[in-house]
Scaffold this motif. Structure first.
Motif, PDB file in Angstrom:
ATOM      1  N   LYS A 198      40.864  64.460  26.241  1.00 10.74           N
ATOM      2  CA  LYS A 198      41.761  63.467  26.825  1.00 10.74           C
ATOM      3  C   LYS A 198      42.818  63.109  25.803  1.00 10.74           C
TER       4      LYS A 198
ATOM      5  N   GLU B 141      40.620  62.206  22.667  1.00  9.91           N
ATOM      6  CA  GLU B 141      39.290  61.631  22.867  1.00  9.91           C
ATOM      7  C   GLU B 141      38.384  62.736  23.396  1.00  9.91           C
TER       8      GLU B 141
ATOM      9  N   TYR C 219      31.739  61.236  25.682  1.00 12.16           N
ATOM     10  CA  TYR C 219      31.611  59.855  26.152  1.00 12.16           C
ATOM     11  C   TYR C 219      30.288  59.291  25.651  1.00 12.16           C
ATOM     12  N   ASP C 220      30.122  58.019  25.875  1.00 12.91           N
ATOM     13  CA  ASP C 220      28.923  57.334  25.395  1.00 12.91           C
ATOM     14  C   ASP C 220      27.813  57.382  26.439  1.00 12.91           C
ATOM     15  N   ASP C 221      26.634  57.793  25.983  1.00 10.73           N
ATOM     16  CA  ASP C 221      25.433  57.660  26.794  1.00 10.73           C
ATOM     17  C   ASP C 221      24.237  57.627  25.858  1.00 10.73           C
TER      18      ASP C 221
ATOM     19  N   LYS D 207      31.273  58.909  22.195  1.00 13.87           N
ATOM     20  CA  LYS D 207      32.680  59.297  22.290  1.00 13.87           C
ATOM     21  C   LYS D 207      33.296  59.372  20.900  1.00 13.87           C
TER      22      LYS D 207
ATOM     23  N   TYR E 170      34.372  67.627  29.573  1.00 13.61           N
ATOM     24  CA  TYR E 170      33.746  67.865  28.276  1.00 13.61           C
ATOM     25  C   TYR E 170      32.492  68.725  28.412  1.00 13.61           C
TER      26      TYR E 170
ATOM     27  N   TYR F   3      28.935  68.943  27.776  1.00 12.11           N
ATOM     28  CA  TYR F   3      27.790  68.072  27.505  1.00 12.11           C
ATOM     29  C   TYR F   3      26.557  68.966  27.438  1.00 12.11           C
TER      30      TYR F   3
END
Length: 236
Positions: free
Chosen positions: A67, A79, A82-84, A89, A110, A112
């Motif tokens: 991004k 960027e 992401y957050d998990d 991120k 992305y 993952y």
């Protein structure tokens, strides 16, 4: 007379500029904008922690996206992920030349990918059931990092980022989302009626050709030297 022709020529030139040149420049200017996405189509695109090619953290997975937060010359602030529970991120930089900007939001931008790493503890206490001989942890994969002939993975393990030797059985699936979004349509059947997809309408083409022919004629009239009088008036 020349002033009149020049006054007529300048608006025509301005018309050509605004109709054909400015829209082209506008398309180029919006090809890389903040908040858009860009695809990585090379296997040499690094994610950098700073605007410095010596600060490469890992190679961005090919065929996936980043991004774009801002565009500034040779580098873009980007960027990734992401957050998990397993991933975080990251915000950093990528070279603008390594990115291919798109005008849509990818469904799965992305890569993952989670994999397990097993650590074996010294078996000095293997006969004692109170001691664990192996520990398995889950890592979130971010990208490769090559040092000579060795390849490492940049991963998030728990709350810590770091490098581990790339497992031999670690395979990364390529994304086809960029290719799937390329517009590949079957040409429509030939019809007598012009369509918007055929490009510039015939009437607009005719006007453009007429203007292109008119401009050099007007320029020639302006630059043509004045006619000499048929006789010398001072001789009388």
């Amino acid at each position: 007379m020349k002033k009149f022709i020049l006054a007529a020529l300048l608006p025509l030139l301005y018309f050509l500029y605004t109709v054909f040149l400015i829209p082209s420049l506008a398309v180029q200017a919006t090809s890389a904008t903040a908040g858009s996405y860009a695809c990585v189509l090379t296997d040499t695109a690094y994610f950098y922690t700073a605007r410095n090619e010596k600060r490469g953290l890992f190679l961005l997975p090919e065929t996936y996206f980043v991004k774009v937060l801002s565009v500034d010359g040779d580098y873009c602030r980007v960027e990734y992920l992401y957050d998990d529970a397993y991933a975080k991120k990251l915000t950093g930089y990528a070279k603008t030349s390594d990115l291919t900007f798109v005008d849509y939001t990818p469904e799965h931008p992305y890569l993952y990918h989670l994999f397990e790493v097993r650590y074996t503890i010294d078996d000095a206490f293997s006969d004692n059931d109170d001691f664990l001989s192996q520990i398995t942890v889950t890592c979130a994969y971010y990208g490769d990092y090559k040092i000579g002939s060795e390849t490492y993975c940049y991963v998030l393990r728990g709350d810590s980022f770091g490098y581990i030797p790339k497992p031999d059985d670690l395979t990364i699936e390529r994304s086809t989302e960029y290719e799937d979004n390329l517009v590949v349509e079957t040409p429509p059947a030939e019809t007598d009626e012009p369509s918007e997809e055929d490009g510039m309408p015939p009437a607009q083409i005719a006007i453009l050709v007429a203007l292109c022919l008119l401009v050099p004629v007007l320029a020639a009239l302006i630059l043509r030297p004045p006619k000499r009088p048929p006789y010398d008036a001072d001789a009388e």
